[in-house]
Design an enzyme around this catalytic site. Structure first.
Site, short mmCIF file in Angstrom:
data_model
loop_
_atom_site.label_atom_id
_atom_site.label_comp_id
_atom_site.label_asym_id
_atom_site.label_seq_id
_atom_site.Cartn_x
_atom_site.Cartn_y
_atom_site.Cartn_z
N ARG A 36 30.68 50.19 -4.76
CA ARG A 36 29.57 50.79 -3.99
C ARG A 36 28.27 50.62 -4.76
NH1 ARG A 36 28.55 55.95 -4.69
NH2 ARG A 36 30.72 56.62 -4.61
N TYR B 202 11.22 49.21 16.99
CA TYR B 202 12.58 49.15 17.55
C TYR B 202 13.03 50.56 17.98
CZ TYR B 202 17.67 48.98 17.46
OH TYR B 202 18.99 49.13 17.78
N ASP C 131 8.42 46.21 8.61
CA ASP C 131 9.68 45.64 9.12
C ASP C 131 9.36 44.20 9.54
OD1 ASP C 131 11.81 44.80 10.72
OD2 ASP C 131 12.21 46.80 11.50
N LYS D 176 19.77 39.80 12.21
CA LYS D 176 18.99 38.95 13.11
C LYS D 176 18.77 37.56 12.48
CE LYS D 176 18.86 42.57 15.80
NZ LYS D 176 19.18 43.74 15.03
#
Ligand SMILES: Cc1ncc(COP(=O)(O)O)c(C=O)c1O
Length: 388
Positions: free
Chosen positions: A56, A108, A180, A205
């Site tokens: 992690r 978004y 972003d 994306k």
């Protein structure tokens, strides 16, 4: 958190895409970085290990991705997350209860939902504004404002924020300036060059580009923010698995090539749609008729494959999105295959209807993610659907 090397940043962007973070593996000389599919690492003794203790916290495949994307953005540190939303959540939790964020109104839908429905319950406050207008953004800043969060071009109205002007504004008020950059990618827009402190992505994306994983990424240039975000990343644990990191890395190698084709197809299709009387409006910053085309030319090196059209009504929008064959009706964007979507009921369904209406996100709006297929085939597909 992984630091970029000076040598990564000395190369051009296509070389960075292929090489940053991706030297041959020492055991067998594998040219392609292995997928380190492990949860833990053997330790030689108490406090003695090879720099890897638990997956992690650190994983070599993830480190390669973090270095690669940070280098593409021209950042000095990269941190990978399990999704774009995980990345956005991590960045906003750099703040504390009582802090205020000024955010673009046309971000978004999931970003709006995270801020409005979850983080606002934890004592953060948000003001959503039209980030096309620097004065409007400035007027929303209060003594409690700590962060300015923008998307440019916005999803799905393709509105731009003036990065240089907002970078100056953020600096003068001591705000963390977050961009972003999912739509433009570092191939077409480099927010650090305009004063951004944090650049983030949904790697789901364009960066991955093949619609086969979900991921997020944060690039930074400030040591203090990178160290705090690393603490958040390991504490919250929204990290990507090594196979997803490997898929994203395979994607970034061809990012410059793919973006060139998305851009060529995007321009061609936007021009074709703009000349078609069945379409009421085309939203694409590469068109000279876009109200912010000059700004787009100043701060972007290309315009990409995202565009939206106004069809006039929900019924017409339905016919178009259900009428295409090559453009698949689906959420998401940025893959090699063309996608079509209806923001009001899909990506932006979480945005309150009154807010959608006020900003011009109508029920007739259709969003296209133009892929890398032959543009003539895509045009024939849209032609058929518009005539349906
Ligand atoms: C601009 C933008 N940012 C962030 C996200 C969230 O990314 P993810 O779906 O990987 O969580 C999306 C998703 O569509 C997006 O379009």
């Amino acid at each position: 958190m992984t630091r970029t090397a000076d040598q990564d940043l000395s190369f051009g962007i296509a070389t960075r895409a292929v090489h940053a973070g991706q030297s041959p593996e020492p055991l067998a000389g594998s040219v392609t970085l292995p997928i380190f599919q492990t949860s833990t690492y053997v330790q030689e003794g108490i406090g003695k290990n090879k720099g890897y203790d638990y997956a992690r916290t650190v994983n070599p495949t993830r480190q390669a991705l973090e270095r690669n994307i940070a280098a593409l953005e021209g950042g000095t540190h990269g941190l990978a997350f399990s999704s774009g939303m995980g990345a956005i959540h991590g960045v906003i939790t750099l703040l504390s209860a009582g802090d205020h964020v000024v955010c673009g109104e046309n971000v978004y839908g999931g970003t709006h939902r995270l801020m409005d429905k979850i983080l606002s319950r934890l004592g953060l406050t948000f003001t959503f504004v039209d980030t096309r207008e620097v004065d409007v953004v400035a007027a929303a800043v209060t003594p409690k404002t700590k962060m300015l969060f923008v998307e440019t071009p916005t999803n799905p109205l393709m509105r731009l924020a003036d990065l240089a002007a907002l970078g100056d504004l953020a600096k003068s008020h001591g705000l963390v300036f977050v961009v972003d950059n999912t739509f433009a990618t570092p191939i077409f827009q480099r927010p650090f060059e305009f004063g951004a402190d944090v650049v983030l992505h949904s790697t789901t994306k364009y960066l991955n580009g093949h619609s086969d994983m979900v991921g997020g990424m944060v690039a930074l240039r400030r040591d203090d923010l990178a160290e705090r975000l690393q603490f958040i990343q390991k504490s919250v644990g929204a990290v990507p698995g090594p196979f997803d990191c490997w898929l994203a890395l395979r994607g970034t190698k061809t990012l410059p090539l793919r973006m060139r084709q998305h851009d060529a197809n995007g321009r061609r299709i936007a021009e074709w749609l703009a000349a078609d009387p069945r379409v009421q409006a085309v939203f694409y910053p590469g068109l000279p008729s876009h109200p912010q085309h000059d700004l787009a030319c100043r701060q972007m090196q290309g315009f990409g494959g995202m565009l939206s059209i106004e069809t006039g009504s929900l019924e017409r929008a339905r016919r178009v999105v259900e009428g295409t064959k090559l453009f698949a009706l689906a959420e998401s964007l940025g893959g090699v295959e063309s996608l079509i979507g209806h923001p009001a009921t899909m990506t932006h369904a979480a945005v309150p209807p009154a807010m959608r209406q006020a900003m011009g996100l109508t029920d007739g709006l259709v969003r296209l993610s133009v892929g890398i297929e032959d543009s003539e085939d895509l045009i024939a597909d849209l032609d058929r659907a518009l005539g349906a």
